[in-house]
Motif scaffolding. Sequence first.
Motif, PDB file in Angstrom:
ATOM      1  N   ALA A  47       0.801  -1.223   0.000  1.00 17.57           N
ATOM      2  CA  ALA A  47       0.000   0.000   0.000  1.00 17.57           C
ATOM      3  C   ALA A  47       0.838   1.279   0.000  1.00 17.57           C
ATOM      4  O   ALA A  47       0.284   2.364   0.130  1.00 17.57           O
ATOM      5  CB  ALA A  47      -0.927   0.000   1.209  1.00 17.57           C
ATOM      6  N   CYS A  48       2.165   1.154  -0.129  1.00 20.69           N
ATOM      7  CA  CYS A  48       3.017   2.337  -0.207  1.00 20.69           C
ATOM      8  C   CYS A  48       4.048   2.047  -1.306  1.00 20.69           C
ATOM      9  O   CYS A  48       3.901   1.097  -2.052  1.00 20.69           O
ATOM     10  CB  CYS A  48       3.688   2.623   1.142  1.00 20.69           C
ATOM     11  N   VAL A  49       5.069   2.849  -1.401  1.00 19.57           N
ATOM     12  CA  VAL A  49       6.145   2.540  -2.361  1.00 19.57           C
ATOM     13  C   VAL A  49       7.499   2.574  -1.664  1.00 19.57           C
ATOM     14  O   VAL A  49       8.527   2.604  -2.319  1.00 19.57           O
ATOM     15  CB  VAL A  49       6.157   3.501  -3.566  1.00 19.57           C
ATOM     16  N   HIS A  52      10.589   0.049  -2.286  1.00 20.20           N
ATOM     17  CA  HIS A  52      10.972   0.001  -3.706  1.00 20.20           C
ATOM     18  C   HIS A  52      12.410  -0.506  -3.856  1.00 20.20           C
ATOM     19  O   HIS A  52      13.322  -0.007  -3.197  1.00 20.20           O
ATOM     20  CB  HIS A  52      10.842   1.437  -4.249  1.00 20.20           C
ATOM     21  N   GLU A  70       0.356  -3.432  -8.290  1.00 20.94           N
ATOM     22  CA  GLU A  70       1.759  -3.109  -8.019  1.00 20.94           C
ATOM     23  C   GLU A  70       2.276  -2.112  -9.054  1.00 20.94           C
ATOM     24  O   GLU A  70       2.996  -1.165  -8.712  1.00 20.94           O
ATOM     25  CB  GLU A  70       2.621  -4.379  -8.011  1.00 20.94           C
ATOM     26  N   ARG A  73       1.209   1.363  -8.166  1.00 20.66           N
ATOM     27  CA  ARG A  73       2.038   1.885  -7.063  1.00 20.66           C
ATOM     28  C   ARG A  73       3.414   2.306  -7.574  1.00 20.66           C
ATOM     29  O   ARG A  73       3.931   3.362  -7.231  1.00 20.66           O
ATOM     30  CB  ARG A  73       2.209   0.829  -5.980  1.00 20.66           C
ATOM     31  N   ASP A  76       4.198   5.647  -8.988  1.00 18.94           N
ATOM     32  CA  ASP A  76       4.354   6.757  -8.053  1.00 18.94           C
ATOM     33  C   ASP A  76       5.700   6.731  -7.332  1.00 18.94           C
ATOM     34  O   ASP A  76       5.973   7.581  -6.486  1.00 18.94           O
ATOM     35  CB  ASP A  76       3.243   6.712  -6.982  1.00 18.94           C
ATOM     36  N   LEU A  86       8.130  -3.775  -5.758  1.00 14.27           N
ATOM     37  CA  LEU A  86       7.882  -3.583  -4.332  1.00 14.27           C
ATOM     38  C   LEU A  86       8.305  -4.877  -3.648  1.00 14.27           C
ATOM     39  O   LEU A  86       7.696  -5.930  -3.865  1.00 14.27           O
ATOM     40  CB  LEU A  86       6.401  -3.294  -4.071  1.00 14.27           C
TER      41      LEU A  86
END
Length: 112
Positions: A47-49, A52, A70, A73, A76, A86
């Motif tokens: 739910a975030c990046v 990475h 994915e 995400r 971004d 991710l």
Amino acid sequence: MASELTLHVTDRGGGRHALMAFDGASVMDFIRDNGLPIKAACGGVGACVSCHVYVAEEWLDKLAPPTAAESVRLADAVAPQDNSRLCCLLRMSAGLDGLAVTLAPGSEPDAG
Ligand code: FES
């Protein structure tokens, strides 16, 4: 008993680390649990990046392609590349013994 695997991680400073890993847990889990700096703000649910990574080219075709979620995400992420993933969504398995990733910009614990 789970077989022992190796995960190679290059940190943001260029330091290289060979981590012991096991089948089933995520690449992010091993990076975090070995004390390497990774923000992983959402805790590993995609739910975030901030988990990475760049996957070494020779491993790309051994990974399942990113899901549509994915990919959204990753669009971004800071400085996304064709080999961006991710790492909380990458599960270690016997076929990934020796996987090599590099922590990408935006994964630093103090990243915004
Ligand atoms: Fe948030 Fe991986 S830890 S997407």
